[in-house]
Write a protein that holds these residues in place. Structure first.
Motif, PDB file in Angstrom:
ATOM      1  N   ARG A  26      -9.364 -18.053  10.081  1.00 16.61           N
ATOM      2  CA  ARG A  26      -8.163 -18.834  10.402  1.00 16.61           C
ATOM      3  C   ARG A  26      -8.096 -20.156   9.655  1.00 16.61           C
ATOM      4  O   ARG A  26      -7.096 -20.462   9.003  1.00 16.61           O
ATOM      5  CB  ARG A  26      -8.141 -19.093  11.920  1.00 16.61           C
ATOM      6  CG  ARG A  26      -7.157 -20.177  12.367  1.00 16.61           C
ATOM      7  CD  ARG A  26      -7.339 -20.470  13.848  1.00 16.61           C
ATOM      8  NE  ARG A  26      -8.705 -20.814  14.199  1.00 16.61           N
ATOM      9  CZ  ARG A  26      -9.235 -22.027  14.071  1.00 16.61           C
ATOM     10  NH1 ARG A  26      -8.509 -23.022  13.572  1.00 16.61           N
ATOM     11  NH2 ARG A  26     -10.483 -22.268  14.429  1.00 16.61           N
ATOM     12  N   PHE A  27      -9.172 -20.956   9.713  1.00 12.41           N
ATOM     13  CA  PHE A  27      -9.137 -22.284   9.118  1.00 12.41           C
ATOM     14  C   PHE A  27      -9.031 -22.196   7.602  1.00 12.41           C
ATOM     15  O   PHE A  27      -8.328 -22.983   6.957  1.00 12.41           O
ATOM     16  CB  PHE A  27     -10.377 -23.068   9.534  1.00 12.41           C
ATOM     17  CG  PHE A  27     -10.298 -24.540   9.269  1.00 12.41           C
ATOM     18  CD1 PHE A  27      -9.380 -25.328   9.943  1.00 12.41           C
ATOM     19  CD2 PHE A  27     -11.137 -25.147   8.344  1.00 12.41           C
ATOM     20  CE1 PHE A  27      -9.300 -26.697   9.703  1.00 12.41           C
ATOM     21  CE2 PHE A  27     -11.072 -26.511   8.099  1.00 12.41           C
ATOM     22  CZ  PHE A  27     -10.145 -27.283   8.780  1.00 12.41           C
ATOM     23  N   PRO A  40     -19.329 -19.275   9.231  1.00 14.80           N
ATOM     24  CA  PRO A  40     -18.492 -19.859  10.291  1.00 14.80           C
ATOM     25  C   PRO A  40     -18.337 -21.368  10.186  1.00 14.80           C
ATOM     26  O   PRO A  40     -17.370 -21.925  10.697  1.00 14.80           O
ATOM     27  CB  PRO A  40     -19.228 -19.472  11.574  1.00 14.80           C
ATOM     28  CG  PRO A  40     -20.630 -19.180  11.148  1.00 14.80           C
ATOM     29  CD  PRO A  40     -20.527 -18.616   9.773  1.00 14.80           C
ATOM     30  N   ASP A  41     -19.279 -22.046   9.503  1.00 11.38           N
ATOM     31  CA  ASP A  41     -19.240 -23.508   9.435  1.00 11.38           C
ATOM     32  C   ASP A  41     -19.075 -24.046   8.023  1.00 11.38           C
ATOM     33  O   ASP A  41     -19.146 -25.260   7.822  1.00 11.38           O
ATOM     34  CB  ASP A  41     -20.538 -24.088  10.027  1.00 11.38           C
ATOM     35  CG  ASP A  41     -20.810 -23.587  11.425  1.00 11.38           C
ATOM     36  OD1 ASP A  41     -19.969 -23.828  12.296  1.00 11.38           O
ATOM     37  OD2 ASP A  41     -21.856 -22.948  11.642  1.00 11.38           O
ATOM     38  N   ASP A  42     -18.904 -23.158   7.037  1.00 11.59           N
ATOM     39  CA  ASP A  42     -18.964 -23.584   5.643  1.00 11.59           C
ATOM     40  C   ASP A  42     -17.664 -23.279   4.902  1.00 11.59           C
ATOM     41  O   ASP A  42     -17.011 -22.261   5.149  1.00 11.59           O
ATOM     42  CB  ASP A  42     -20.120 -22.879   4.923  1.00 11.59           C
ATOM     43  CG  ASP A  42     -21.441 -23.052   5.639  1.00 11.59           C
ATOM     44  OD1 ASP A  42     -21.683 -24.156   6.150  1.00 11.59           O
ATOM     45  OD2 ASP A  42     -22.220 -22.075   5.702  1.00 11.59           O
ATOM     46  N   LEU A  43     -17.331 -24.153   3.982  1.00 11.13           N
ATOM     47  CA  LEU A  43     -16.195 -23.944   3.083  1.00 11.13           C
ATOM     48  C   LEU A  43     -16.648 -24.199   1.649  1.00 11.13           C
ATOM     49  O   LEU A  43     -17.491 -25.076   1.404  1.00 11.13           O
ATOM     50  CB  LEU A  43     -15.046 -24.900   3.400  1.00 11.13           C
ATOM     51  CG  LEU A  43     -14.216 -24.670   4.654  1.00 11.13           C
ATOM     52  CD1 LEU A  43     -13.269 -25.844   4.854  1.00 11.13           C
ATOM     53  CD2 LEU A  43     -13.438 -23.363   4.553  1.00 11.13           C
ATOM     54  N   LEU A  82     -11.720 -26.925  12.398  1.00 12.93           N
ATOM     55  CA  LEU A  82     -12.652 -25.807  12.246  1.00 12.93           C
ATOM     56  C   LEU A  82     -13.189 -25.406  13.610  1.00 12.93           C
ATOM     57  O   LEU A  82     -13.250 -24.224  13.956  1.00 12.93           O
ATOM     58  CB  LEU A  82     -13.798 -26.210  11.310  1.00 12.93           C
ATOM     59  CG  LEU A  82     -14.865 -25.137  11.056  1.00 12.93           C
ATOM     60  CD1 LEU A  82     -14.263 -23.962  10.297  1.00 12.93           C
ATOM     61  CD2 LEU A  82     -16.032 -25.723  10.278  1.00 12.93           C
ATOM     62  N   HIS A  83     -13.579 -26.405  14.411  1.00 14.93           N
ATOM     63  CA  HIS A  83     -14.035 -26.164  15.774  1.00 14.93           C
ATOM     64  C   HIS A  83     -13.142 -26.965  16.719  1.00 14.93           C
ATOM     65  O   HIS A  83     -13.232 -28.196  16.769  1.00 14.93           O
ATOM     66  CB  HIS A  83     -15.494 -26.595  15.947  1.00 14.93           C
ATOM     67  CG  HIS A  83     -16.437 -25.922  14.992  1.00 14.93           C
ATOM     68  ND1 HIS A  83     -16.570 -24.553  14.917  1.00 14.93           N
ATOM     69  CD2 HIS A  83     -17.283 -26.435  14.064  1.00 14.93           C
ATOM     70  CE1 HIS A  83     -17.466 -24.256  13.994  1.00 14.93           C
ATOM     71  NE2 HIS A  83     -17.913 -25.380  13.458  1.00 14.93           N
ATOM     72  N   ARG A  84     -12.294 -26.288  17.440  1.00 10.74           N
ATOM     73  CA  ARG A  84     -11.415 -26.968  18.385  1.00 10.74           C
ATOM     74  C   ARG A  84     -12.224 -27.452  19.589  1.00 10.74           C
ATOM     75  O   ARG A  84     -13.105 -26.736  20.074  1.00 10.74           O
ATOM     76  CB  ARG A  84     -10.302 -26.033  18.838  1.00 10.74           C
ATOM     77  CG  ARG A  84      -9.381 -25.600  17.690  1.00 10.74           C
ATOM     78  CD  ARG A  84      -8.372 -24.571  18.151  1.00 10.74           C
ATOM     79  NE  ARG A  84      -7.475 -24.160  17.059  1.00 10.74           N
ATOM     80  CZ  ARG A  84      -6.568 -23.203  17.177  1.00 10.74           C
ATOM     81  NH1 ARG A  84      -6.417 -22.566  18.324  1.00 10.74           N
ATOM     82  NH2 ARG A  84      -5.803 -22.892  16.130  1.00 10.74           N
ATOM     83  N   VAL A  85     -11.920 -28.658  20.056  1.00 15.71           N
ATOM     84  CA  VAL A  85     -12.689 -29.261  21.147  1.00 15.71           C
ATOM     85  C   VAL A  85     -11.729 -29.698  22.245  1.00 15.71           C
ATOM     86  O   VAL A  85     -10.780 -30.448  21.988  1.00 15.71           O
ATOM     87  CB  VAL A  85     -13.502 -30.480  20.649  1.00 15.71           C
ATOM     88  CG1 VAL A  85     -14.274 -31.111  21.810  1.00 15.71           C
ATOM     89  CG2 VAL A  85     -14.443 -30.064  19.524  1.00 15.71           C
ATOM     90  N   ALA A  94     -20.846 -31.687  14.248  1.00 16.38           N
ATOM     91  CA  ALA A  94     -20.148 -31.711  12.959  1.00 16.38           C
ATOM     92  C   ALA A  94     -18.869 -30.884  13.029  1.00 16.38           C
ATOM     93  O   ALA A  94     -18.787 -29.879  13.742  1.00 16.38           O
ATOM     94  CB  ALA A  94     -21.060 -31.183  11.859  1.00 16.38           C
ATOM     95  N   ASN A  95     -17.864 -31.325  12.270  1.00 18.15           N
ATOM     96  CA  ASN A  95     -16.564 -30.650  12.334  1.00 18.15           C
ATOM     97  C   ASN A  95     -15.759 -30.955  11.087  1.00 18.15           C
ATOM     98  O   ASN A  95     -16.094 -31.863  10.315  1.00 18.15           O
ATOM     99  CB  ASN A  95     -15.798 -31.103  13.587  1.00 18.15           C
ATOM    100  CG  ASN A  95     -14.843 -30.052  14.103  1.00 18.15           C
ATOM    101  OD1 ASN A  95     -14.482 -29.103  13.404  1.00 18.15           O
ATOM    102  ND2 ASN A  95     -14.409 -30.208  15.351  1.00 18.15           N
ATOM    103  N   MET A  96     -14.711 -30.185  10.882  1.00 19.44           N
ATOM    104  CA  MET A  96     -13.720 -30.446   9.834  1.00 19.44           C
ATOM    105  C   MET A  96     -12.348 -30.360  10.478  1.00 19.44           C
ATOM    106  O   MET A  96     -12.095 -29.451  11.283  1.00 19.44           O
ATOM    107  CB  MET A  96     -13.810 -29.424   8.707  1.00 19.44           C
ATOM    108  CG  MET A  96     -15.140 -29.325   8.016  1.00 19.44           C
ATOM    109  SD  MET A  96     -15.046 -28.163   6.635  1.00 19.44           S
ATOM    110  CE  MET A  96     -16.735 -27.561   6.598  1.00 19.44           C
ATOM    111  N   LEU A  97     -11.459 -31.285  10.098  1.00 19.25           N
ATOM    112  CA  LEU A  97     -10.113 -31.313  10.676  1.00 19.25           C
ATOM    113  C   LEU A  97      -9.087 -31.559   9.582  1.00 19.25           C
ATOM    114  O   LEU A  97      -9.305 -32.400   8.701  1.00 19.25           O
ATOM    115  CB  LEU A  97      -9.994 -32.414  11.736  1.00 19.25           C
ATOM    116  CG  LEU A  97     -11.016 -32.402  12.864  1.00 19.25           C
ATOM    117  CD1 LEU A  97     -12.097 -33.454  12.599  1.00 19.25           C
ATOM    118  CD2 LEU A  97     -10.358 -32.637  14.211  1.00 19.25           C
TER     119      LEU A  97
END
Length: 554
Positions: free
Chosen positions: A72-73, A30-33, A134-137, A119-122
């Motif tokens: 999705r991402f 869920p948090d990795d690419l 990756l995580h919408r806020v 932590a996040n990716m956009l």
């Protein structure tokens, strides 16, 4: 990942992957690419993670599971990213910018905010607007809003004294390490502790910080992995004053990070969906134990079924004393020694013969019920034993392939849903490749399994009739086989006890001082028809008491 490790990785990536073509993008968790990049000479795998406590970026050579349906991402990035143009770290921050060209020459920026829990990716467009995160806020409670369509707002930069400008004036009224971590930019906790240790050993604070500043400005990175106070630590610089145990140096920061974070991620269940499987097993075991307890209580309530037959026979022998309309009758119970009066309840709507038949029906029903309950108890105990073996295999798993073997067993048992997509695409591990192997002091070869599947292969296919088979008595554990080969006599006691100690060491009793272990010939071990892999019956065996042993290299 601290700021110096990010900087060291950034310099490495600028040299190795800038300009590379994007071959494929996977999202194993869920948090990795993982972005597979073709440089024109080799394919490299770039791992990006926004996992809490494990946020990072580095090249990896490790294997990670690949979901059939990309999230999705991941789908978005696959559609937009074509070539990695450049990489840069925001000065003084744990933020990375990866600039890409799209299939039609469009410009995109992938922003990595490596802030621990936040932590996040956009993905941003050329105008700096968020395409997606990756995580919408939601922008509530003072948080930045990170939603598609909005302009990206970078976090507020840190305030402090920039080390690049020179060695700042060092206060004397504050702990040196705390001042370094709180006021100096850039700084990392481990580096601050190392500098404080140098000062404690007699070095001047200004001299220690000045020497490190020169090392940092010259980019003399020395990627190091070691253990400090029982915990694994990773640093972009050597930490001589901290005296790390098991310290190892690496040629690149990616190699060091790959070794460190893979172990950390695997331990907390973020590799191979280990955490998900632990939850499934925990719930499954709880449900089974509750079911077994309920069935055993049913068994207790049915154990007096034979008494129904006795009461029916007493009524038949005394029909002359029973009349329709009676609610009870007192008869002599000759099934007791000596005979004693017993009160038998009657249905006043039934004749004496019908009341007797009512008790015989209760006897037949109870007899059938006892047989049914006994079968359910046996099935539940077998299922519980199998699930406990699976739980032990998951605890012992050291690679994603071993975790995936447990997942496959749970899928086949119907405890979890298999992933969508063609089954043929999933590579099935050969049980022979997952066996452990060693030799006894006398040279006998030992094999033992890592999970239910390999245990099943051992007991059904590898074990010959004259081989010896071992398993911890009445607790989950591996199946272990001692290959007799051409040896026809008795196995020396030293070799037998060595094998038994390994069977104990790879069981639930591995931390006990002594474990009882079954020893049987291979011909005595059979898998019941219809039983799940790893479940066997043993016709004849003996037990030995041994201290558990594990291989030293583990």
């Amino acid at each position: 990942m601290d700021i110096f490790s990010i900087e060291a990785v950034t310099r490495e990536l600028q040299e190795r992957v800038a300009g590379a073509r994007v071959n494929k993008i996977h999202q194993p968790g869920p948090d990795d690419l993982i972005i597979r990049l073709w440089t024109g000479r080799e394919e490299l795998r770039l791992l990006l993670s926004a996992a809490p406590r494990l946020s990072r970026i580095h090249l990896t050579t490790r294997s990670y599971p690949n979901p059939f349906t990309p999230p999705r991402f991941c789908q978005l990035l696959r559609a937009r990213l074509g070539r990695l143009l450049s990489l840069a770290q925001v000065p003084g921050e744990r933020i990375m910018h990866l600039d890409f060209a799209g299939p039609g020459g469009e410009e995109y920026r992938l922003v990595l905010e490596l802030f621990g829990r936040q932590a996040n990716m956009l993905l941003l467009d050329a105008a700096g607007r968020i395409i997606d995160a990756l995580h919408r806020v939601q922008g509530e409670g003072g948080k930045r809003s990170l939603l598609p369509g909005e302009r990206y707002q970078a976090p507020q930069p840190r305030e402090g004294m920039w080390l690049e400008s020179g060695v700042p004036e060092i206060p004397t009224d504050l702990p040196f390490a705390s001042w370094l971590s709180g006021q100096v930019i850039p700084m990392a906790p481990l580096v601050a502790r190392n500098l404080a240790a140098l000062v404690a050993d007699g070095a001047s604070p200004a001299a220690a910080l000045g020497e490190f500043r020169g090392q940092w400005l010259d980019k003399r990175f020395a990627p190091t992995l070691g253990t400090l106070n029982g915990e694994a630590v990773l640093s972009a610089f050597a930490l001589p004053a901290l005296e790390l145990s098991d310290a190892r140096s690496f040629a690149t920061m990616s190699e060091a990070a790959d070794a460190y974070y893979y172990a950390q991620a695997f331990e907390v269940g973020r590799v191979g969906d280990r955490g998900e499987l632990e939850t499934v097993l925990r719930k499954g075991l709880k449900k089974l134990r509750s079911r077994l307890e309920k069935i055993e209580s049913e068994q207790e309530s049915l154990e007096d079924f034979d008494r129904q037959r006795q009461l029916g026979e007493l009524l038949l022998a005394n029909l002359h004393r029973v009349r329709k309309g009676m609610v009870e009758v007192v008869l002599d119970d000759y099934y007791q020694d000596p005979p004693a009066p017993v009160t038998i309840e009657l249905d006043p709507q039934l004749s004496p013969q019908e009341n007797a038949q009512r008790y015989f029906k209760g006897f037949k029903k109870g007899k059938r019920g006892v047989s049914h309950v006994a079968r359910r108890i046996e099935e539940s105990r077998e299922e519980l034993a199998w699930l406990e073996e699976a739980a032990l295999a998951l605890e012992e798993a050291q690679t994603p392939a071993e975790v995936d073997a447990v997942r496959r067993d749970l899928e086949e048992a119907g405890l979890i849903q298999p992933p969508a997509g063609p089954v043929s695409r999933r590579k099935v591990a050969d049980p022979r490749d997952q066996l452990r192997k060693t030799e006894t002091p006398g040279g006998f070869v030992l094999y033992w399994g890592k999970n239910n599947r390999t245990n099943d292969y051992l007991s059904r296919h590898l074990a010959e009739p004259d081989d010896l088979w071992f398993h911890a008595w009445q607790i989950p554990g591996c199946h272990l086989v001692l290959k007799r080969a051409a040896h026809k006599g008795a196995i020396p006691e030293e070799d037998l006890m060595f094998a038994a100690s390994l069977a104990a060491g790879y069981s639930r009793g591995k931390d006990d001082s002594k474990v009882e272990v079954m020893v049987a010939e291979g011909r005595e071990v059979h898998r019941p028809k219809g039983a799940r892999p790893g479940l066997v019956t043993v016709a004849r065996y003996r037990t030995v008491l041994v201290a558990p042993r594990r291989l030293e290299e583990e």
